[in-house]
Scaffold this motif. Sequence first.
Motif, mmCIF file in Angstrom:
data_model
loop_
_atom_site.group_PDB
_atom_site.id
_atom_site.type_symbol
_atom_site.label_atom_id
_atom_site.label_comp_id
_atom_site.label_asym_id
_atom_site.label_seq_id
_atom_site.Cartn_x
_atom_site.Cartn_y
_atom_site.Cartn_z
ATOM 1 N N GLN A 57 0.821 -1.210 0.000
ATOM 2 C CA GLN A 57 0.000 0.000 0.000
ATOM 3 C C GLN A 57 0.856 1.261 0.000
ATOM 4 O O GLN A 57 0.516 2.256 -0.655
ATOM 5 C CB GLN A 57 -0.932 -0.010 1.215
ATOM 6 C CG GLN A 57 -2.006 -1.076 1.150
ATOM 7 C CD GLN A 57 -2.914 -1.049 2.374
ATOM 8 O OE1 GLN A 57 -2.862 -0.137 3.199
ATOM 9 N NE2 GLN A 57 -3.740 -2.069 2.506
ATOM 10 N N PHE A 58 1.970 1.222 0.731
ATOM 11 C CA PHE A 58 2.829 2.406 0.777
ATOM 12 C C PHE A 58 3.481 2.647 -0.583
ATOM 13 O O PHE A 58 3.620 3.799 -1.016
ATOM 14 C CB PHE A 58 3.906 2.254 1.858
ATOM 15 C CG PHE A 58 4.585 3.546 2.194
ATOM 16 C CD1 PHE A 58 4.066 4.389 3.176
ATOM 17 C CD2 PHE A 58 5.725 3.953 1.527
ATOM 18 C CE1 PHE A 58 4.675 5.597 3.478
ATOM 19 C CE2 PHE A 58 6.352 5.151 1.822
ATOM 20 C CZ PHE A 58 5.824 5.974 2.801
ATOM 21 N N LYS A 59 3.855 1.582 -1.250
ATOM 22 C CA LYS A 59 4.451 1.720 -2.582
ATOM 23 C C LYS A 59 3.469 2.383 -3.533
ATOM 24 O O LYS A 59 3.845 3.269 -4.330
ATOM 25 C CB LYS A 59 4.859 0.342 -3.105
ATOM 26 C CG LYS A 59 5.599 0.381 -4.430
ATOM 27 C CD LYS A 59 6.037 -1.010 -4.844
ATOM 28 C CE LYS A 59 6.801 -0.984 -6.170
ATOM 29 N NZ LYS A 59 7.233 -2.359 -6.576
ATOM 30 N N GLU A 60 2.193 1.989 -3.450
ATOM 31 C CA GLU A 60 1.160 2.588 -4.289
ATOM 32 C C GLU A 60 0.941 4.056 -3.933
ATOM 33 O O GLU A 60 0.799 4.907 -4.811
ATOM 34 C CB GLU A 60 -0.144 1.802 -4.157
ATOM 35 C CG GLU A 60 -0.136 0.452 -4.854
ATOM 36 C CD GLU A 60 0.057 0.570 -6.351
ATOM 37 O OE1 GLU A 60 -0.630 1.420 -6.958
ATOM 38 O OE2 GLU A 60 0.891 -0.169 -6.900
ATOM 39 N N ALA A 61 0.890 4.346 -2.631
ATOM 40 C CA ALA A 61 0.686 5.731 -2.181
ATOM 41 C C ALA A 61 1.855 6.616 -2.605
ATOM 42 O O ALA A 61 1.663 7.779 -2.996
ATOM 43 C CB ALA A 61 0.520 5.759 -0.667
ATOM 44 N N LYS A 62 3.056 6.082 -2.522
ATOM 45 C CA LYS A 62 4.241 6.848 -2.939
ATOM 46 C C LYS A 62 4.192 7.128 -4.442
ATOM 47 O O LYS A 62 4.528 8.227 -4.897
ATOM 48 C CB LYS A 62 5.512 6.087 -2.573
ATOM 49 C CG LYS A 62 6.791 6.881 -2.842
ATOM 50 C CD LYS A 62 8.030 6.026 -2.674
ATOM 51 C CE LYS A 62 8.328 5.724 -1.232
ATOM 52 N NZ LYS A 62 9.649 5.037 -1.077
ATOM 53 N N LYS A 63 3.766 6.131 -5.200
ATOM 54 C CA LYS A 63 3.667 6.284 -6.645
ATOM 55 C C LYS A 63 2.665 7.376 -7.008
ATOM 56 O O LYS A 63 2.873 8.155 -7.949
ATOM 57 C CB LYS A 63 3.238 4.948 -7.267
ATOM 58 C CG LYS A 63 3.262 4.915 -8.781
ATOM 59 C CD LYS A 63 2.917 3.519 -9.282
ATOM 60 C CE LYS A 63 2.943 3.458 -10.806
ATOM 61 N NZ LYS A 63 2.603 2.093 -11.303
ATOM 62 N N LYS A 64 1.572 7.448 -6.246
ATOM 63 C CA LYS A 64 0.534 8.459 -6.491
ATOM 64 C C LYS A 64 0.847 9.787 -5.801
ATOM 65 O O LYS A 64 0.089 10.745 -5.932
ATOM 66 C CB LYS A 64 -0.815 7.937 -5.992
ATOM 67 C CG LYS A 64 -1.316 6.709 -6.733
ATOM 68 C CD LYS A 64 -2.616 6.217 -6.123
ATOM 69 C CE LYS A 64 -3.113 4.960 -6.828
ATOM 70 N NZ LYS A 64 -4.362 4.440 -6.198
ATOM 71 N N LYS A 65 1.923 9.801 -4.992
ATOM 72 C CA LYS A 65 2.309 10.991 -4.224
ATOM 73 C C LYS A 65 1.176 11.413 -3.277
ATOM 74 O O LYS A 65 0.915 12.603 -3.084
ATOM 75 C CB LYS A 65 2.700 12.147 -5.142
ATOM 76 C CG LYS A 65 3.903 11.821 -6.019
ATOM 77 C CD LYS A 65 4.286 12.992 -6.917
ATOM 78 C CE LYS A 65 5.488 12.624 -7.792
ATOM 79 N NZ LYS A 65 5.873 13.734 -8.694
#
Length: 284
Positions: A57-65
Amino acid sequence: SEASLRHRSVLWGCWFVVPALILLCMLASPVAHAEEKDDAASDEPSLEARLGELKVQFKEAKKKKDVNAMRALLEASGDLYEDCCDDVDLQMDVIKFTGTAAKGTKGHEIKVLVLQQLADIGDLRGAKYIKPYLRQGNPKKASETLKAAVQTASEVPDPSLVPSLLKIVTRSKTTYIMGEAVYALGKFKTAKKYRGKILTTLVDEARKVKPGNRPRMRGTQEQLNGGTHYGRESGPGARWAALSAAVPVALRELTGQDVRSLSEWMAIVKNHKGKYGDLFQDDE
């Protein structure tokens, strides 16, 4: 009569059967409840699975900023750390996830969030992820990340952070961050290897800028006191004011000695002539 006897038999049977059924229900209820509880527990993801999901989930959130999502996930890592209190290896995995979460991000916001979460966790093993942020590239500027790192160091007083904090104290031209580093060093009471070094460095830095002890310098009084030429916070006058406020507080906490003034600390260091062991009051 025969009918009357049968009626009495039924009544006597009810007297024995009904209580027995009630008793059986009472005994069976906790067992059923326990089975339901076990089934519910088996539906919950393992601690390892929760950490794996956090990473995804953090990887996705980081990708979306998505800063808000990243903040929530970092807070969740703190909850997970608490939940795996009996598994020190898994705790270390959580610390590593938290400490490396800002890798590859630009700006200060996520780095500050990471540092704040490491401070909330408070595990000394997180010091290795704090240390890289305790660097002041430009001694005349203090970034938001550096400010957060100094504050976090005071919450995670691992001895490995002492040299970095001392470097900020001796080299920084920004009195605010220098003063914060001094206050942080007061938290390192258990860092016995460095306590004498902290004591002498703080006192020596103050002695250098003490009025009357300064070497002759060119410039107007405004410049020497921290005016426009050197930056409002960079002159010896401003540095002396900051150290006068911060050093006595830090050294009282570091040593346990109730000494209130910087001049008294200077005299103590001078009189002890390098032997400072008896100055530190260790908790029993």
